[in-house]
Write an enzyme that holds these catalytic residues in place. Structure first.
Site, PDB file in Angstrom:
ATOM      1  N   LEU A   1     -65.997 -82.194  33.887  1.00 41.65           N
ATOM      2  CA  LEU A   1     -66.961 -81.217  33.406  1.00 41.65           C
ATOM      3  C   LEU A   1     -68.327 -81.760  33.798  1.00 41.65           C
ATOM      4  O   LEU A   1     -68.636 -82.920  33.531  1.00 41.65           O
ATOM      5  CB  LEU A   1     -66.832 -81.052  31.886  1.00 41.65           C
ATOM      6  CG  LEU A   1     -67.513 -79.867  31.229  1.00 41.65           C
ATOM      7  CD1 LEU A   1     -67.068 -78.540  31.838  1.00 41.65           C
ATOM      8  CD2 LEU A   1     -67.224 -79.848  29.734  1.00 41.65           C
ATOM      9  N   ASP A   2     -69.122 -80.943  34.471  1.00 40.45           N
ATOM     10  CA  ASP A   2     -70.408 -81.398  34.985  1.00 40.45           C
ATOM     11  C   ASP A   2     -71.291 -82.000  33.895  1.00 40.45           C
ATOM     12  O   ASP A   2     -71.181 -81.627  32.720  1.00 40.45           O
ATOM     13  CB  ASP A   2     -71.168 -80.230  35.628  1.00 40.45           C
ATOM     14  CG  ASP A   2     -70.493 -79.704  36.882  1.00 40.45           C
ATOM     15  OD1 ASP A   2     -69.839 -80.490  37.585  1.00 40.45           O
ATOM     16  OD2 ASP A   2     -70.630 -78.503  37.143  1.00 40.45           O
ATOM     17  N   LEU A   3     -72.183 -82.875  34.317  1.00 43.11           N
ATOM     18  CA  LEU A   3     -73.134 -83.531  33.413  1.00 43.11           C
ATOM     19  C   LEU A   3     -73.902 -82.497  32.590  1.00 43.11           C
ATOM     20  O   LEU A   3     -74.114 -82.669  31.394  1.00 43.11           O
ATOM     21  CB  LEU A   3     -74.106 -84.383  34.242  1.00 43.11           C
ATOM     22  CG  LEU A   3     -75.135 -85.211  33.492  1.00 43.11           C
ATOM     23  CD1 LEU A   3     -74.457 -86.343  32.730  1.00 43.11           C
ATOM     24  CD2 LEU A   3     -76.162 -85.768  34.462  1.00 43.11           C
TER      25      LEU A   3
ATOM     26  N   SER B   1     -73.001 -79.466  31.786  1.00 40.08           N
ATOM     27  CA  SER B   1     -72.133 -78.515  31.091  1.00 40.08           C
ATOM     28  C   SER B   1     -71.637 -79.156  29.802  1.00 40.08           C
ATOM     29  O   SER B   1     -71.621 -80.381  29.671  1.00 40.08           O
ATOM     30  CB  SER B   1     -70.943 -78.127  31.972  1.00 40.08           C
ATOM     31  OG  SER B   1     -71.392 -77.480  33.146  1.00 40.08           O
TER      32      SER B   1
END
Length: 188
Positions: free
Chosen positions: A45-47, A49
């Site tokens: 999960l992106d930084l 997000s």
């Protein structure tokens, strides 16, 4: 017996246990929240997000969750800049063409602003530009896919929360909280 941990990843936390790429960094990682030996993230999960991450010690389960060939549905709550209209929803539902090719069809619907935790730092708003929310369910996991999909239909993402992966939801977990769930059978 396999372990499965549901974790509500806060904004600005890396979805890994170490920050190898940034020596001397003060960025937070999973190790700042989860002290369970032998579990690893099933997907990323992106930084920037937030929301549900699954961690497990079962390699087969990890592959079933993370590998796009299994088409495990992932639902996101997305705050976008602009008004969500039928044209944008129809495009998302048919699939949109990105630089790396067309996406699979998604499930998309406009939703009322959900009752969520506050984000730290808060989302920056522009008084002259409205924002709205949508629920988007995809069955693949390209890099920054949801953000690229909403941008492709003219709705830049302001806030992105992964709400559900398969049968598992983040509901009831505050940012930084986790709990272990009992598995109904094996992933094998």
């Amino acid at each position: 017996m396999s372990r499965l941990i549901l974790f509500n990843k806060p904004f600005n936390v890396l979805s890994q246990f170490t920050d190898k790429g940034n020596a001397g960094s003060a960025r937070q990682t999973l190790s700042d929240y989860i002290a369970v030996p032998g579990v690893y993230p099933a997907g990323r999960l992106d930084l920037d997000s937030e929301g549900l991450m699954l961690l497990t010690d079962d390699g087969r389960l990890q592959a079933r969750i993370a590998d796009p060939k299994h088409k495990l549905a992932k639902t996101y709550l997305v705050q976008v800049e602009g008004e969500v209209d039928e044209a944008a929803l129809n495009q998302l539902c048919r699939g949109v063409t990105l630089k790396d090719g067309p996406t699979r069809p998604a499930r998309a619907k406009a939703i009322a602003p959900p009752a969520l935790w506050d984000r730290d730092p808060p989302v920056r708003y522009r008084k002259t530009v409205p924002d709205s929310w949508l629920s988007l369910t995809i069955s693949e996991g390209r890099n920054r896919q949801v953000r690229r999909m909403t941008a492709a239909v003219g709705l830049p993402t302001l806030r992105l929360i992964r709400w559900q992966i398969g049968e598992w939801k983040v509901e009831g977990l505050a940012p930084g909280e986790w709990h272990e769930v009992k598995l109904h059978g094996s992933a094998s």
